[in-house]
Design an enzyme around this catalytic site. Sequence first.
Site, PDB file in Angstrom:
ATOM      1  N   TYR A   1       0.805  -1.217   0.000  1.00  0.00           N
ATOM      2  CA  TYR A   1       0.000   0.000   0.000  1.00  0.00           C
ATOM      3  C   TYR A   1       0.844   1.276   0.000  1.00  0.00           C
ATOM      4  CZ  TYR A   1      -4.367  -2.522   0.668  1.00  0.00           C
ATOM      5  OH  TYR A   1      -5.461  -3.323   0.485  1.00  0.00           O
ATOM      6  N   ILE A   2       2.123   1.179   0.360  1.00  0.00           N
ATOM      7  CA  ILE A   2       2.994   2.347   0.340  1.00  0.00           C
ATOM      8  C   ILE A   2       4.008   2.250  -0.793  1.00  0.00           C
ATOM      9  CG2 ILE A   2       4.671   3.708   1.646  1.00  0.00           C
ATOM     10  CD1 ILE A   2       1.737   3.782   2.654  1.00  0.00           C
TER      11      ILE A   2
ATOM     12  N   LYS B 224       7.289   9.089  13.742  1.00  0.00           N
ATOM     13  CA  LYS B 224       6.236   8.326  13.060  1.00  0.00           C
ATOM     14  C   LYS B 224       5.520   7.393  14.033  1.00  0.00           C
ATOM     15  CE  LYS B 224       3.423   6.407  10.371  1.00  0.00           C
ATOM     16  NZ  LYS B 224       3.706   5.655   9.164  1.00  0.00           N
TER      17      LYS B 224
ATOM     18  N   ARG C  25     -11.543  22.753  24.309  1.00  0.00           N
ATOM     19  CA  ARG C  25     -10.219  22.119  24.328  1.00  0.00           C
ATOM     20  C   ARG C  25     -10.294  20.605  24.534  1.00  0.00           C
ATOM     21  NH1 ARG C  25     -10.137  26.948  26.424  1.00  0.00           N
ATOM     22  NH2 ARG C  25     -10.718  26.269  28.520  1.00  0.00           N
TER      23      ARG C  25
ATOM     24  N   CYS D 197      -0.777  -0.069  11.075  1.00  0.00           N
ATOM     25  CA  CYS D 197       0.002   0.970  11.752  1.00  0.00           C
ATOM     26  C   CYS D 197      -0.395   1.151  13.209  1.00  0.00           C
ATOM     27  CB  CYS D 197      -0.153   2.312  11.016  1.00  0.00           C
ATOM     28  SG  CYS D 197       0.683   2.382   9.431  1.00  0.00           S
TER      29      CYS D 197
END
Length: 420
Positions: A14-15, A206, A246, A260
Amino acid sequence: MSERKDICVIGTGYIGLPTAAMFSSKGFNVKAYDKSEKVRDTLRTGNFFVEKGINELLEEAKKSGHLSVVDDIVPADVFIICVPTPITDKKTANMSMVEEVTRKISEVIKSGDIVILESTSPPGTCKNIIDPIIREETGFMPGNDYYLAHSPERVIPGDIVRELVENDRIVGGYDVESAEIVKELYQTFVKGEIFITDCTTAEFSKVAENTFRDVNIALANEFLKISEELEIDVHEMINLANQHPRVNILKPGPGVGGHCIAVDPWFLTEISEHAKLIKTAREINDSMPEYTYQRIKQILPEGKITVLGLTFKPNTDDFRGSPLIEIAKLIANDSNYDATFVDPYGDVEIEGIKITKDLLTSVMGSELLVLGVNHKEYMCLDFKMIGNLMKTRRFFDTRGVYDFKELLLEGFESHFLGNV
């Protein structure tokens, strides 16, 4: 970068595949290599996966002659590593594929080449795995004989092509020169800002991005469990809490999947004893498939079940690490159930679970309809027609997207994950 025109992209998932197509569209001569012969054959003969814009980009790249598939890692000016970095059963990173391709790169690397790790990896991978292997095999030193950097992807399945171009990017170099040279390379197609740092900081950055989301989803899932104990609607509670300027609590659900978010936080628990909150968050999110399955058993102790949606997220064909697959396995292995599993990206078998696209045939005689993934195809269901096909009208929404009043009008007994 005019003197460096040959790129070898290693790993065409996919990357890797979109990255290869993107560089080839900018005039680079790209050789795409994948360890799987089946994947290589598929790339040579047709489409690979469902992803907006990717097949058009690939067709253009193939016609131009700038993209080809190779059966081994070949000499190039740039090597881009996009192989999987899964976790083991012991929740540690399996870096064997990175190690393997680094050794193969060492067989063909020459002075002045660039090695880029795109695979999300534990902090320290460039310095502790890639550099030592290349030194051992060739005597080359990064920053002196070749350039080494980590440049992680930051894209979302379903919109990869656009995000590869428009998103900001990080380049972490072994040294400053490596970072600057790799930044120049990615600037050929990246329109977002490119930030440079060292390779270990980039690797951590990452992993930290995905860990942030995982921890916050775990908080939402813990709120879900508490809400069920209090017999209130977690989605209403979160909506009210988010009125604070907030506060932005994420949506809870039946678990966290994909390649991921459900994986990367373990990279930090592996390398540091301080990752206590991170470990707890992972355990909470990993508990959600079993928790959801137990809710199903409460609603229907035995009978026929139809589950709608099994990918790890809506509107993509990606089943990797899907919590719905884990739920499906629990149901399929329960002798009290006759189960069918439906997905618009179905007609496949994933980890022993047969998934069909045929919704209407699947719901015939069903006693419980479970919404697992809120694909766009399942957001406007014809409950009147579906109810007429079912044996008993029960609906369990694991995503909190339907209005129970709408279901009540069609005679459905409705249940929601996060509201008993």
